[in-house]
Design a protein around this motif. Sequence first.
Motif, PDB file in Angstrom:
ATOM      1  N   LEU A  77       5.095  -0.475  -2.894  1.00  0.00           N
ATOM      2  CA  LEU A  77       3.709  -0.779  -3.248  1.00  0.00           C
ATOM      3  C   LEU A  77       3.544  -2.260  -3.549  1.00  0.00           C
ATOM      4  O   LEU A  77       4.324  -2.838  -4.309  1.00  0.00           O
ATOM      5  N   VAL A  82      -3.128  -3.300  -3.423  1.00  0.00           N
ATOM      6  CA  VAL A  82      -3.598  -2.062  -4.054  1.00  0.00           C
ATOM      7  C   VAL A  82      -4.704  -2.319  -5.069  1.00  0.00           C
ATOM      8  O   VAL A  82      -5.803  -1.741  -4.996  1.00  0.00           O
ATOM      9  N   MET A 185       0.916   2.665   0.452  1.00  0.00           N
ATOM     10  CA  MET A 185      -0.183   2.182  -0.379  1.00  0.00           C
ATOM     11  C   MET A 185      -1.457   2.998  -0.211  1.00  0.00           C
ATOM     12  O   MET A 185      -2.378   2.919  -1.021  1.00  0.00           O
TER      13      MET A 185
END
Length: 265
Positions: A77, A82, A185
């Motif tokens: 991630l 994000v 993600m």
Amino acid sequence: MLTSFLALLFFGCLTGVTTVLFGFGGGFITVPVVYGVLTATARPGADAMHVAVATSAAVMVVNAVAAALAQWREGRLRRAYVWPLTGYIAIGAVAGSFSATLIGGTALRLLFAAYLLVTIADSLLRKGFLAMPDRTRPEPLTRATVTLGGTGIGFVAAALGVGGSVMTVPLLRRRGLPMVEATAMANPLSVPVAVSGTLVYALAPTGTGQLGYLDLTAAAALLLGSLPTIAVTRRITGRVPDRVHSVAYLVLLLVVLVAMLVMGA
């Protein structure tokens, strides 16, 4: 009844696999499956498509959180991609969920199919999805992409109960991210969509499910199958070649599109 439960359990297992490999969170599997089960059992008064979308959102809350935690532990991630999108996706998701409750079930099913068709065509015809762009490092998201794009993703994803992965994965892919990271993600980015959608559908006063539009029995069966497979699949996702990963993503979307069209015929 037992047959329906076993079918939901089986597709729940498939949902777990697609959640980790493709970032779907379950929407593209659970919507057609729940719609098909409700249509086959012909439960009196049930609004099959709205119940399917609502139940999909509830399943995604759990699946997306579980998969996001697993991907975070694997280091897949990227905060820079994000976090900027999350808040705007949540805003769009609330509006999209309310809008979906005002749309007829047949229209909602056709919109779901149209959304899939456009996504498949776009991924095939525009460069940057099937093969990674030729650049040394991924490009950052622009302000317009974060604000307008994030809100649009949240709106469409919540209205159709799909979590937004079919928009976020191509978006991140074209920024230069490998499939394993783009799909990873998609899971945390699906959480605000799933939470917003679940709350709106659960509180809908005209819902025909067990809780608003939610079918709690179907959700439980799907989760019973998906959670164990999420734990297993996360161990192999990094071994899939990038090209194979991207092609498999589109093949699965095509299968879901055909299934929706056949069930609605």
